[in-house]
Design an enzyme around this catalytic site. Structure first.
Site, PDB file in Angstrom:
ATOM      1  N   ASP A  90       0.862  -1.171   0.000  1.00 22.47           N
ATOM      2  CA  ASP A  90       0.000   0.000   0.000  1.00 22.47           C
ATOM      3  C   ASP A  90       0.903   1.227   0.000  1.00 22.47           C
ATOM      4  O   ASP A  90       1.925   1.246   0.698  1.00 22.47           O
ATOM      5  CB  ASP A  90      -0.851   0.054   1.272  1.00 22.47           C
ATOM      6  CG  ASP A  90      -1.983  -0.962   1.289  1.00 22.47           C
ATOM      7  OD1 ASP A  90      -2.188  -1.653   0.278  1.00 22.47           O
ATOM      8  OD2 ASP A  90      -2.664  -1.054   2.327  1.00 22.47           O
ATOM      9  N   HIS A 147       4.987  -7.415   0.385  1.00 15.71           N
ATOM     10  CA  HIS A 147       4.661  -8.760  -0.082  1.00 15.71           C
ATOM     11  C   HIS A 147       5.256  -9.004  -1.472  1.00 15.71           C
ATOM     12  O   HIS A 147       5.591  -8.065  -2.199  1.00 15.71           O
ATOM     13  CB  HIS A 147       3.147  -8.953  -0.104  1.00 15.71           C
ATOM     14  CG  HIS A 147       2.532  -8.969   1.264  1.00 15.71           C
ATOM     15  ND1 HIS A 147       1.981 -10.104   1.824  1.00 15.71           N
ATOM     16  CD2 HIS A 147       2.391  -7.988   2.198  1.00 15.71           C
ATOM     17  CE1 HIS A 147       1.529  -9.826   3.039  1.00 15.71           C
ATOM     18  NE2 HIS A 147       1.753  -8.536   3.286  1.00 15.71           N
ATOM     19  N   SER A 253       8.651   3.706   4.998  1.00 17.64           N
ATOM     20  CA  SER A 253       9.664   4.208   4.078  1.00 17.64           C
ATOM     21  C   SER A 253       9.227   4.013   2.641  1.00 17.64           C
ATOM     22  O   SER A 253       8.094   4.285   2.286  1.00 17.64           O
ATOM     23  CB  SER A 253      11.008   3.532   4.343  1.00 17.64           C
ATOM     24  OG  SER A 253      12.021   4.164   3.608  1.00 17.64           O
TER      25      SER A 253
END
EC number: 4.1.1.65
Length: 286
Positions: A90, A147, A253
């Site tokens: 995201d 992921h 980050s």
């Protein structure tokens, strides 16, 4: 004027010291104080706790536990088509496009070196020259686990010491070579369609970078580049499927993903577009 001042202050601020102190505070289990801090953060950044496996801020013993919170099993759907590459995080697109030989576009007027990004190792960078890259920024409100975009066998991991500038859009526009000068962890994967690099870039108050196979890679902060190589078989081998967790940031980050030439074509993303884990990131062209 104010923007220039903010950038100037980053050059003189003891960023590593501040980041490690914040990391200790974030790891503290302070009961009601921790819960109050989490509630304040949720309100300030409009964090969607309804997606979290544990929705109640009081259920987290430390701020780090909250920040790296797991999502409910149905909160994100990993694109199922075998030819689709899944969005790994995201966040929001910083930049994406072609790697021009050894150059990656950072922002208007700023390129940086692919080889430097990958720890100054030409033997790792060669596969990605003239390939594709995508830089995705994770804001404080985002889910902070990374992921896998595609099935992959881990071949190399490189810890690269560096600075800890902010990785906000403003800093990306003003600090040359930002992503190749900050502390980072590079993971190289061999996939059925070619090589892929996933670079986890540290930043101001990023207290920790972790991977699922090695645990906490940073801190402690080292002064030298460290390179690990992994076998394709045996107990030390690491194979991750599309959608599997790769790693996580404590306090957020940026990731930079690199792909071999002629391996992928990105979906219709532009700089500034929001991203959602599991959506179609790119299509395999091989």
């Amino acid at each position: 004027m104010f923007d220039s001042l903010k950038i100037a202050l980053q050059y003189i601020t003891p960023k590593h010291l501040i980041s490690r102190l914040v990391g200790k505070l974030a790891a503290a289990e302070a009961g009601g104080l921790t819960t109050a801090l989490i509630k304040l953060f949720v309100k300030q950044y409009n964090v969607n706790m309804s997606e979290a496996e544990r929705e109640n801020p009081a259920d987290y013993s430390s701020f780090n536990e909250f920040f790296t919170r797991a999502l409910k099993s149905d909160a994100r759907i990993i694109c199922p088509n075998a030819q689709d590459v899944a969005m790994p995080v995201d966040g929001a697109v910083s930049q994406l496009g072609d790697i021009r030989h050894d150059n990656i576009f950072q922002a208007k007027g700023h390129d940086y070196s692919l080889t430097t990004l990958l720890g100054g190792k030409p033997e790792l960078a060669t596969a990605f020259k003239n390939g594709k890259f995508a830089t995705v920024y994770l804001s404080p409100k985002d889910y902070h686990r990374i992921h896998m975009p595609i099935d992959g066998q881990l071949t190399d991991m490189v810890y690269v010491p560096g600075d800890l500038f902010s990785v906000s859009p403003l800093t990306a526009e003003r600090v040359p070579g930002l992503f190749a000068r900050n502390e980072r962890v590079v993971a190289i994967f061999s996939t059925p369609k070619g090589k892929m690099a996933m670079v986890l870039v540290g930043a101001t108050i990023v207290a920790s970078i972790e991977t699922v196979w090695a645990g906490t890679v940073s801190p402690p902060v080292g002064k030298n580049v460290v390179h690990w190589q992994y076998p394709s078989e045996g107990e030390e081998s690491v194979f991750l499927k599309k959608g599997d967790e790769l790693g996580r940031f404590k306090l957020g980050s940026t990731i930079v993903a690199c792909f071999e030439p002629n391996m992928v074509e990105f979906a219709d993303y532009n700089a500034g577009d929001e991203t959602r884990l599991g959506d179609v990131f790119a299509t395999l062209t091989k």
